[in-house]
Scaffold this motif. Structure first.
Motif, PDB file in Angstrom:
ATOM      1  N   LEU A  34       0.837  -1.211   0.000  1.00 45.52           N
ATOM      2  CA  LEU A  34       0.000   0.000   0.000  1.00 45.52           C
ATOM      3  C   LEU A  34       0.872   1.262   0.000  1.00 45.52           C
ATOM      4  O   LEU A  34       0.545   2.270  -0.640  1.00 45.52           O
ATOM      5  CB  LEU A  34      -0.947  -0.008   1.205  1.00 45.52           C
ATOM      6  N   TYR A  35       2.013   1.182   0.695  1.00 44.46           N
ATOM      7  CA  TYR A  35       2.935   2.327   0.739  1.00 44.46           C
ATOM      8  C   TYR A  35       3.598   2.542  -0.626  1.00 44.46           C
ATOM      9  O   TYR A  35       3.634   3.663  -1.143  1.00 44.46           O
ATOM     10  CB  TYR A  35       3.986   2.084   1.830  1.00 44.46           C
ATOM     11  N   LEU A  36       4.079   1.453  -1.230  1.00 45.90           N
ATOM     12  CA  LEU A  36       4.759   1.585  -2.525  1.00 45.90           C
ATOM     13  C   LEU A  36       3.810   2.099  -3.607  1.00 45.90           C
ATOM     14  O   LEU A  36       4.206   2.845  -4.499  1.00 45.90           O
ATOM     15  CB  LEU A  36       5.378   0.248  -2.960  1.00 45.90           C
ATOM     16  N   LYS A  37       2.529   1.709  -3.520  1.00 43.03           N
ATOM     17  CA  LYS A  37       1.567   2.211  -4.512  1.00 43.03           C
ATOM     18  C   LYS A  37       1.460   3.734  -4.443  1.00 43.03           C
ATOM     19  O   LYS A  37       1.190   4.395  -5.438  1.00 43.03           O
ATOM     20  CB  LYS A  37       0.186   1.578  -4.270  1.00 43.03           C
ATOM     21  N   LYS A  38       1.710   4.273  -3.225  1.00 46.92           N
ATOM     22  CA  LYS A  38       1.644   5.732  -3.085  1.00 46.92           C
ATOM     23  C   LYS A  38       2.929   6.413  -3.530  1.00 46.92           C
ATOM     24  O   LYS A  38       2.897   7.452  -4.189  1.00 46.92           O
ATOM     25  CB  LYS A  38       1.363   6.110  -1.623  1.00 46.92           C
ATOM     26  N   VAL A  39       4.097   5.842  -3.150  1.00 46.45           N
ATOM     27  CA  VAL A  39       5.356   6.523  -3.484  1.00 46.45           C
ATOM     28  C   VAL A  39       5.866   6.208  -4.883  1.00 46.45           C
ATOM     29  O   VAL A  39       6.666   6.962  -5.428  1.00 46.45           O
ATOM     30  CB  VAL A  39       6.504   6.243  -2.476  1.00 46.45           C
ATOM     31  N   CYS A  40       5.431   5.096  -5.448  1.00 39.34           N
ATOM     32  CA  CYS A  40       5.856   4.747  -6.823  1.00 39.34           C
ATOM     33  C   CYS A  40       4.598   4.553  -7.671  1.00 39.34           C
ATOM     34  O   CYS A  40       4.328   3.429  -8.142  1.00 39.34           O
ATOM     35  CB  CYS A  40       6.679   3.464  -6.827  1.00 39.34           C
ATOM     36  N   PRO A  41       3.814   5.611  -7.889  1.00 41.50           N
ATOM     37  CA  PRO A  41       2.516   5.460  -8.557  1.00 41.50           C
ATOM     38  C   PRO A  41       2.624   4.947  -9.993  1.00 41.50           C
ATOM     39  O   PRO A  41       1.658   4.386 -10.519  1.00 41.50           O
ATOM     40  CB  PRO A  41       1.918   6.872  -8.509  1.00 41.50           C
ATOM     41  N   ASP A  42       3.796   5.111 -10.630  1.00 37.31           N
ATOM     42  CA  ASP A  42       3.926   4.679 -12.022  1.00 37.31           C
ATOM     43  C   ASP A  42       4.446   3.259 -12.170  1.00 37.31           C
ATOM     44  O   ASP A  42       4.461   2.704 -13.268  1.00 37.31           O
ATOM     45  CB  ASP A  42       4.841   5.645 -12.787  1.00 37.31           C
ATOM     46  N   ALA A  43       4.907   2.688 -11.072  1.00 41.78           N
ATOM     47  CA  ALA A  43       5.462   1.329 -11.152  1.00 41.78           C
ATOM     48  C   ALA A  43       4.346   0.297 -11.169  1.00 41.78           C
ATOM     49  O   ALA A  43       3.241   0.526 -10.668  1.00 41.78           O
ATOM     50  CB  ALA A  43       6.385   1.085  -9.964  1.00 41.78           C
ATOM     51  N   LYS A  44       4.659  -0.859 -11.765  1.00 41.74           N
ATOM     52  CA  LYS A  44       3.727  -1.983 -11.737  1.00 41.74           C
ATOM     53  C   LYS A  44       4.142  -2.813 -10.512  1.00 41.74           C
ATOM     54  O   LYS A  44       5.261  -3.335 -10.469  1.00 41.74           O
ATOM     55  CB  LYS A  44       3.888  -2.786 -13.027  1.00 41.74           C
ATOM     56  N   ILE A  45       3.257  -2.889  -9.548  1.00 45.22           N
ATOM     57  CA  ILE A  45       3.610  -3.544  -8.280  1.00 45.22           C
ATOM     58  C   ILE A  45       2.710  -4.754  -8.065  1.00 45.22           C
ATOM     59  O   ILE A  45       1.485  -4.648  -8.196  1.00 45.22           O
ATOM     60  CB  ILE A  45       3.454  -2.563  -7.089  1.00 45.22           C
ATOM     61  N   GLN A  46       3.317  -5.900  -7.805  1.00 48.21           N
ATOM     62  CA  GLN A  46       2.525  -7.116  -7.602  1.00 48.21           C
ATOM     63  C   GLN A  46       2.937  -7.839  -6.328  1.00 48.21           C
ATOM     64  O   GLN A  46       4.116  -7.966  -6.034  1.00 48.21           O
ATOM     65  CB  GLN A  46       2.712  -8.073  -8.792  1.00 48.21           C
ATOM     66  N   VAL A  47       1.917  -8.312  -5.615  1.00 47.76           N
ATOM     67  CA  VAL A  47       2.163  -9.122  -4.416  1.00 47.76           C
ATOM     68  C   VAL A  47       1.939 -10.580  -4.778  1.00 47.76           C
ATOM     69  O   VAL A  47       0.929 -10.933  -5.385  1.00 47.76           O
ATOM     70  CB  VAL A  47       1.197  -8.735  -3.268  1.00 47.76           C
ATOM     71  N   MET A  48       2.898 -11.440  -4.411  1.00 51.91           N
ATOM     72  CA  MET A  48       2.732 -12.880  -4.639  1.00 51.91           C
ATOM     73  C   MET A  48       2.838 -13.588  -3.316  1.00 51.91           C
ATOM     74  O   MET A  48       3.882 -13.576  -2.672  1.00 51.91           O
ATOM     75  CB  MET A  48       3.829 -13.371  -5.548  1.00 51.91           C
ATOM     76  N   LEU A  49       1.725 -14.177  -2.927  1.00 51.48           N
ATOM     77  CA  LEU A  49       1.669 -14.774  -1.591  1.00 51.48           C
ATOM     78  C   LEU A  49       0.581 -15.838  -1.586  1.00 51.48           C
ATOM     79  O   LEU A  49      -0.440 -15.683  -2.274  1.00 51.48           O
ATOM     80  CB  LEU A  49       1.314 -13.660  -0.590  1.00 51.48           C
ATOM     81  N   GLU A  50       0.797 -16.882  -0.800  1.00 49.72           N
ATOM     82  CA  GLU A  50      -0.251 -17.881  -0.595  1.00 49.72           C
ATOM     83  C   GLU A  50      -1.491 -17.153  -0.068  1.00 49.72           C
ATOM     84  O   GLU A  50      -1.347 -16.176   0.667  1.00 49.72           O
ATOM     85  CB  GLU A  50       0.204 -18.856   0.495  1.00 49.72           C
ATOM     86  N   LYS A  51      -2.646 -17.647  -0.370  1.00 47.78           N
ATOM     87  CA  LYS A  51      -3.883 -16.967   0.028  1.00 47.78           C
ATOM     88  C   LYS A  51      -3.933 -16.784   1.552  1.00 47.78           C
ATOM     89  O   LYS A  51      -3.895 -17.750   2.300  1.00 47.78           O
ATOM     90  CB  LYS A  51      -5.075 -17.800  -0.434  1.00 47.78           C
ATOM     91  N   PRO A  52      -4.019 -15.524   2.016  1.00 45.46           N
ATOM     92  CA  PRO A  52      -4.093 -15.290   3.466  1.00 45.46           C
ATOM     93  C   PRO A  52      -5.412 -15.803   4.049  1.00 45.46           C
ATOM     94  O   PRO A  52      -6.418 -15.895   3.336  1.00 45.46           O
ATOM     95  CB  PRO A  52      -4.012 -13.770   3.592  1.00 45.46           C
ATOM     96  N   ALA A  53      -5.399 -16.112   5.331  1.00 46.81           N
ATOM     97  CA  ALA A  53      -6.605 -16.592   6.004  1.00 46.81           C
ATOM     98  C   ALA A  53      -7.705 -15.540   5.916  1.00 46.81           C
ATOM     99  O   ALA A  53      -7.443 -14.336   5.785  1.00 46.81           O
ATOM    100  CB  ALA A  53      -6.290 -16.899   7.461  1.00 46.81           C
ATOM    101  N   GLU A  54      -8.944 -16.009   6.001  1.00 45.25           N
ATOM    102  CA  GLU A  54     -10.129 -15.165   5.880  1.00 45.25           C
ATOM    103  C   GLU A  54     -10.108 -13.960   6.839  1.00 45.25           C
ATOM    104  O   GLU A  54     -10.567 -12.872   6.480  1.00 45.25           O
ATOM    105  CB  GLU A  54     -11.371 -16.038   6.137  1.00 45.25           C
ATOM    106  N   VAL A  55      -9.549 -14.146   8.037  1.00 49.75           N
ATOM    107  CA  VAL A  55      -9.549 -13.046   9.027  1.00 49.75           C
ATOM    108  C   VAL A  55      -8.809 -11.804   8.526  1.00 49.75           C
ATOM    109  O   VAL A  55      -9.028 -10.714   9.038  1.00 49.75           O
ATOM    110  CB  VAL A  55      -8.932 -13.464  10.391  1.00 49.75           C
TER     111      VAL A  55
END
Ligand code: AMP
Ligand code: MN
Length: 317
Positions: A34-55
């Motif tokens: 969320l921070y990088l989306k604000k400071v690097c608005p032109d970059a393509k940013i992707q998160v790769m992670l196993e599906k987090p728990a519902e909580v």
């Protein structure tokens, strides 16, 4: 280390954390995202992670995670591994390996740093606390980033109870709750609340626990058959080892669940004397002095015997 300086020229940025992501892993990964989306608005940013728990669905942007580890980016210009070394990134490890710049941020004492840039602080409560510190311009924080990082901190400190909690941790938390999210509800719903099934397995694990070494150790195990019966996933078993540790007189608590034939995921917790990171590292795992884990092969009894020998050696010394 300065996060922005490291990635300001990157057009593609990847972020990942460890398999079976816990609160700190999800919180730090999403806080950074969320921070990088604000400071690097032109970059393509992707998160790769196993599906987090519902909580964790209360965290903003969580539905944007590439939970299947697929991406149209082959070589990321910068890639973050958070809360773990690269060998625990699961399907994201290959992206990390191929990235032009690899950045590793973690607080596990067992992690020696696996990036081109490493920020490993074993004394820190959580990776989320490190991300908070690394956000140079605090005016860029907002309620959604604060919420993600706060979740990470409360999960890895057991809501500020564990010995990894420092004045810096509480200062960070103080500033984060200033953003106004409902932290009481957040703690209840992401940390303490259990589903009916989770409570049933907890009860069963406590009932079947075995005390040994004159009450200094306690162990319990959930096998595959039981997990299938309750339709439980690994996340449903979180917290069992902490409950075992609360037994009066116990120095070291062991909880394990079966992952395969003759294979178990082992969790270790200690109170004052045993360095469980050392025990876990001996068996190829890792973690912190008071909380660590490993995947071990053998029968339940083999594993308990092997762990006992290491624990006894430390208790003797
Ligand atoms: P767990 O028992 O899975 O809750 O893990 C306790 C702590 O040890 C967490 O900080 C984990 O990230 C860490 N940990 C667990 N398993 C491993 C492993 N195989 N290698 C390194 N660290 C681990
Ligand atoms: Mn952590």
């Amino acid at each position: 280390m300065n996060i922005y300086e490291e990635v300001k020229n990157a057009a593609t940025i990847g972020i990942s954390g460890h398999i079976r992501p816990d609160g700190d892993c999800v919180g730090s990964v999403m806080g950074l995202y969320l921070y990088l989306k604000k400071v690097c608005p032109d970059a393509k940013i992707q998160v790769m992670l196993e599906k987090p728990a519902e909580v964790f669905s209360c965290i903003s942007g969580i539905e944007e995670i590439h939970t299947d580890f697929t991406s149209d980016v082959e070589v990321f210009q910068a890639f973050f591994a958070l809360d773990a070394a690269k060998d625990r990134l699961g399907g994201a490890e290959a992206y990390f390996d191929h990235a032009e710049k690899k950045i590793n941020i973690d607080h596990h004492i067992s992690n020696k740093g696996c990036g081109d840039v490493n920020y490993i602080v074993p004394g820190a409560s959580s990776t989320s606390e490190l991300i908070y510190e690394l956000i140079e311009d605090k005016s860029l924080l907002d309620e959604e980033i604060a919420k993600a990082l706060y979740i990470g901190i409360i999960h890895d400190t057991g809501v500020f109870q564990y010995s990894n909690t420092s004045p810096a941790t509480l200062n960070a938390a103080a500033e984060l709750i200033g953003y106004g999210f409902d932290f009481t509800k957040l703690i209840d719903e992401t940390f303490y609340e259990k589903t009916y099934v989770q409570n049933q397995i907890l009860g069963r694990a406590l009932l079947e626990s075995i005390s040994f070494m004159n009450g200094k150790c306690v162990v319990s195990m959930v096998d595959k058959k039981t997990m299938d019966f309750y339709r439980a996933v690994p996340h449903d078993l979180e917290g069992i080892v902490s409950q075992l540790r609360y037994v009066k007189g116990v120095e070291c608590a062991i909880f394990m669940y079966q992952t395969d034939t003759m294979e178990y995921k082992v969790s270790l917790r200690s109170k004052e004397k045993v360095d469980v990171a050392k025990v876990a590292s001996f068996f190829g795992g890792g973690g912190h002095v008071r909380a660590a884990g490993a995947t071990m092969q053998g029968t339940f009894h083999d594993i308990v015997n092997n762990l006992s020998a290491q624990i006894a050696e430390q208790l003797k010394a």
